[in-house]
Design a protein around this motif. Structure first.
Motif, PDB file in Angstrom:
ATOM      1  N   HIS A 134       0.853  -1.188   0.000  1.00 61.43           N
ATOM      2  CA  HIS A 134       0.000   0.000   0.000  1.00 61.43           C
ATOM      3  C   HIS A 134       0.887   1.236   0.000  1.00 61.43           C
ATOM      4  O   HIS A 134       1.950   1.253   0.618  1.00 61.43           O
ATOM      5  N   VAL A 135       0.443   2.274  -0.703  1.00 66.35           N
ATOM      6  CA  VAL A 135       1.166   3.548  -0.718  1.00 66.35           C
ATOM      7  C   VAL A 135       0.204   4.662  -0.345  1.00 66.35           C
ATOM      8  O   VAL A 135      -0.843   4.830  -0.978  1.00 66.35           O
ATOM      9  N   LEU A 136       0.555   5.388   0.709  1.00 70.01           N
ATOM     10  CA  LEU A 136      -0.197   6.559   1.135  1.00 70.01           C
ATOM     11  C   LEU A 136       0.591   7.786   0.688  1.00 70.01           C
ATOM     12  O   LEU A 136       1.669   8.069   1.217  1.00 70.01           O
ATOM     13  N   ALA A 137       0.094   8.501  -0.302  1.00 71.55           N
ATOM     14  CA  ALA A 137       0.802   9.645  -0.872  1.00 71.55           C
ATOM     15  C   ALA A 137       0.195  10.940  -0.350  1.00 71.55           C
ATOM     16  O   ALA A 137      -1.019  11.144  -0.447  1.00 71.55           O
ATOM     17  N   ILE A 138       1.047  11.812   0.192  1.00 73.27           N
ATOM     18  CA  ILE A 138       0.598  13.102   0.727  1.00 73.27           C
ATOM     19  C   ILE A 138       1.067  14.194  -0.216  1.00 73.27           C
ATOM     20  O   ILE A 138       2.267  14.420  -0.362  1.00 73.27           O
ATOM     21  N   GLU A 139       0.124  14.864  -0.853  1.00 67.90           N
ATOM     22  CA  GLU A 139       0.447  15.866  -1.871  1.00 67.90           C
ATOM     23  C   GLU A 139      -0.296  17.178  -1.580  1.00 67.90           C
ATOM     24  O   GLU A 139      -1.510  17.179  -1.400  1.00 67.90           O
ATOM     25  N   ILE A 140       0.436  18.281  -1.543  1.00 68.15           N
ATOM     26  CA  ILE A 140      -0.160  19.570  -1.200  1.00 68.15           C
ATOM     27  C   ILE A 140      -0.838  20.247  -2.387  1.00 68.15           C
ATOM     28  O   ILE A 140      -1.767  21.028  -2.217  1.00 68.15           O
ATOM     29  N   GLU A 141      -0.414  19.910  -3.593  1.00 70.76           N
ATOM     30  CA  GLU A 141      -0.920  20.568  -4.810  1.00 70.76           C
ATOM     31  C   GLU A 141      -2.180  19.853  -5.294  1.00 70.76           C
ATOM     32  O   GLU A 141      -2.156  18.659  -5.611  1.00 70.76           O
TER      33      GLU A 141
ATOM     34  N   GLU B 162      -3.753   4.228 -15.173  1.00 70.74           N
ATOM     35  CA  GLU B 162      -3.342   4.130 -16.577  1.00 70.74           C
ATOM     36  C   GLU B 162      -2.088   3.277 -16.763  1.00 70.74           C
ATOM     37  O   GLU B 162      -2.005   2.486 -17.710  1.00 70.74           O
ATOM     38  N   LEU B 163      -1.121   3.436 -15.857  1.00 65.55           N
ATOM     39  CA  LEU B 163       0.163   2.770 -16.048  1.00 65.55           C
ATOM     40  C   LEU B 163       0.349   1.519 -15.201  1.00 65.55           C
ATOM     41  O   LEU B 163       1.196   0.683 -15.511  1.00 65.55           O
ATOM     42  N   MET B 164      -0.434   1.397 -14.141  1.00 60.27           N
ATOM     43  CA  MET B 164      -0.273   0.250 -13.257  1.00 60.27           C
ATOM     44  C   MET B 164      -1.638  -0.192 -12.710  1.00 60.27           C
ATOM     45  O   MET B 164      -1.872  -0.191 -11.501  1.00 60.27           O
ATOM     46  N   PRO B 165      -2.559  -0.551 -13.585  1.00 66.06           N
ATOM     47  CA  PRO B 165      -3.937  -0.849 -13.165  1.00 66.06           C
ATOM     48  C   PRO B 165      -4.046  -1.965 -12.142  1.00 66.06           C
ATOM     49  O   PRO B 165      -4.948  -1.955 -11.296  1.00 66.06           O
ATOM     50  N   GLU B 166      -3.112  -2.922 -12.193  1.00 58.87           N
ATOM     51  CA  GLU B 166      -3.197  -4.052 -11.257  1.00 58.87           C
ATOM     52  C   GLU B 166      -2.841  -3.661  -9.829  1.00 58.87           C
ATOM     53  O   GLU B 166      -3.132  -4.403  -8.876  1.00 58.87           O
ATOM     54  N   HIS B 167      -2.196  -2.496  -9.644  1.00 59.00           N
ATOM     55  CA  HIS B 167      -1.809  -2.039  -8.301  1.00 59.00           C
ATOM     56  C   HIS B 167      -2.484  -0.730  -7.902  1.00 59.00           C
ATOM     57  O   HIS B 167      -2.287  -0.255  -6.783  1.00 59.00           O
ATOM     58  N   ALA B 168      -3.264  -0.138  -8.793  1.00 61.63           N
ATOM     59  CA  ALA B 168      -3.824   1.190  -8.559  1.00 61.63           C
ATOM     60  C   ALA B 168      -4.703   1.252  -7.311  1.00 61.63           C
ATOM     61  O   ALA B 168      -4.757   2.279  -6.631  1.00 61.63           O
ATOM     62  N   ALA B 169      -5.382   0.150  -6.994  1.00 61.06           N
ATOM     63  CA  ALA B 169      -6.260   0.137  -5.818  1.00 61.06           C
ATOM     64  C   ALA B 169      -5.477   0.245  -4.514  1.00 61.06           C
ATOM     65  O   ALA B 169      -6.053   0.536  -3.461  1.00 61.06           O
ATOM     66  N   ASN B 170      -4.175   0.003  -4.582  1.00 64.28           N
ATOM     67  CA  ASN B 170      -3.346   0.056  -3.381  1.00 64.28           C
ATOM     68  C   ASN B 170      -2.808   1.463  -3.093  1.00 64.28           C
ATOM     69  O   ASN B 170      -2.017   1.647  -2.172  1.00 64.28           O
ATOM     70  N   LEU B 171      -3.236   2.441  -3.904  1.00 62.83           N
ATOM     71  CA  LEU B 171      -2.798   3.822  -3.719  1.00 62.83           C
ATOM     72  C   LEU B 171      -3.879   4.631  -3.011  1.00 62.83           C
ATOM     73  O   LEU B 171      -5.041   4.603  -3.389  1.00 62.83           O
ATOM     74  N   GLU B 172      -3.472   5.359  -1.990  1.00 64.57           N
ATOM     75  CA  GLU B 172      -4.344   6.288  -1.276  1.00 64.57           C
ATOM     76  C   GLU B 172      -3.672   7.663  -1.295  1.00 64.57           C
ATOM     77  O   GLU B 172      -2.499   7.775  -0.959  1.00 64.57           O
ATOM     78  N   VAL B 173      -4.413   8.676  -1.681  1.00 65.91           N
ATOM     79  CA  VAL B 173      -3.845  10.020  -1.784  1.00 65.91           C
ATOM     80  C   VAL B 173      -4.518  10.956  -0.787  1.00 65.91           C
ATOM     81  O   VAL B 173      -5.751  10.998  -0.699  1.00 65.91           O
ATOM     82  N   ILE B 174      -3.706  11.675  -0.035  1.00 67.16           N
ATOM     83  CA  ILE B 174      -4.198  12.709   0.871  1.00 67.16           C
ATOM     84  C   ILE B 174      -3.728  14.060   0.344  1.00 67.16           C
ATOM     85  O   ILE B 174      -2.522  14.257   0.148  1.00 67.16           O
ATOM     86  N   GLU B 175      -4.666  14.961   0.103  1.00 65.55           N
ATOM     87  CA  GLU B 175      -4.292  16.310  -0.311  1.00 65.55           C
ATOM     88  C   GLU B 175      -4.083  17.161   0.934  1.00 65.55           C
ATOM     89  O   GLU B 175      -5.037  17.546   1.612  1.00 65.55           O
ATOM     90  N   SER B 176      -2.824  17.429   1.249  1.00 63.91           N
ATOM     91  CA  SER B 176      -2.511  18.155   2.475  1.00 63.91           C
ATOM     92  C   SER B 176      -1.049  18.559   2.503  1.00 63.91           C
ATOM     93  O   SER B 176      -0.213  17.974   1.802  1.00 63.91           O
ATOM     94  N   ASP B 177      -0.757  19.531   3.321  1.00 60.99           N
ATOM     95  CA  ASP B 177       0.619  19.828   3.691  1.00 60.99           C
ATOM     96  C   ASP B 177       1.047  18.736   4.665  1.00 60.99           C
ATOM     97  O   ASP B 177       0.364  18.491   5.663  1.00 60.99           O
TER      98      ASP B 177
END
Length: 282
Positions: free
Chosen positions: A71-78, A91-106
């Motif tokens: 699992h990857v938890l990505a924290i992005e401010i933009e 688009e580039l990694m559909p078999e793993h895309a569900a394992n990505l979680e994005v938080i928009e924050s500082d």
């Protein structure tokens, strides 16, 4: 092998988002897939790891992490980058895309990291790298190890030993949490835009902090005071928080440290001992 971002894809994504990388936010995107794979390899992840990544940008490193971790938890401010990243993964990694979680924050404003991440792996913006590392280690005790890419000068400061010219506040405070070492350098040419400096790869493994009755905040206050005037002897540098030079000298001696020593010579364990003695004396 999964296809990672290359210079053409990076620039296409930037054009799509009308992105103009800024120095203010330290936006230098990795455009070399071999560098991404090297970072992931040096991070020594296993398939059960839950990784937190700060500043994923266009997703160069994110894709490499998704390939390896659970699992990857990505924290992005933009906002535009945070919204685009899940689609890039799909688009580039559909078999793993569900394992990505994005938080928009500082990242410095994040107080709770969901899912108990086990590792921190990130290409950190140069201007906030040290505060981000210390903040996440404080907020997420589940993070046991990690690898960060930072400005080379910052990397040297993070891993410096007591007595060295580069030893200071970042070195001492990171030592409270972890054992760290520099495991590589990265040239400017693998980034877009190209920075003016080399980058360093710092790997760390969490360990127990020094045994002390003093709080981390008290210990860090002593560290800050000791390095605020690093040319001064400890008894003078710590006089402001001890009440006087004499009171500081008494606490320092009780901690088994020479009051005439300078902060750059002390280990984090010695700083903790001094903080404990200061606390005992009120």
């Amino acid at each position: 092998m999964v296809s990672l971002l290359d210079p053409t894809r990076v620039r296409a994504l930037a054009e799509e988002l009308d992105l103009r990388p800024t120095k203010q936010r330290g936006q230098n995107f990795v455009i070399d897939a071999n560098t991404v794979r090297r970072i992931v390899q040096l991070a020594e992840l296993d398939p059960t790891d839950r990784v937190v990544e700060v500043g994923p940008g266009l997703g160069s490193l994110t894709l490499g992490l998704l390939e390896q971790a659970a699992h990857v938890l990505a924290i992005e401010i933009e906002t535009s980058l945070a919204q685009r990243l899940p689609r890039t993964a799909e688009e580039l990694m559909p078999e793993h895309a569900a394992n990505l979680e994005v938080i928009e924050s500082d990242a410095l404003a994040v107080t709770d990291l969901p899912g108990e991440p086990t590792a921190l792996v990130a290409n950190l913006p140069y201007n906030v790298s040290v505060p981000v590392i210390l903040h996440l280690l404080a907020r997420a005790p589940s993070i046991r190890r990690g690898l960060v890419m930072v400005q080379l000068e910052v990397a040297d400061r993070l891993v410096a030993e007591p007595g060295s010219r580069t030893y200071g506040v970042p070195s001492a405070k990171l030592a409270w949490y972890a054992e760290a070492s520099r495991v590589g350098t990265v040239p400017p040419k693998v980034f877009w835009p190209v920075p003016n400096v080399d980058s360093g790869l710092v790997r760390f493994t969490r360990r127990e902090p020094p045994s002390t009755s003093a709080s981390r905040e008290d210990v860090f206050r002593v560290v800050d005071a000791a390095f605020a005037q690093r040319r001064k002897m400890l008894r003078s540098a710590l006089s402001s928080i001890a009440g006087s030079s004499a009171a500081a000298a008494e606490a320092i001696e009780a901690a088994g440290v020479d009051p005439q020593a300078r902060g750059e010579r002390l280990t984090i364990t010695q700083f903790a001992a001094i903080a404990e003695q200061l606390a005992l004396r009120g």
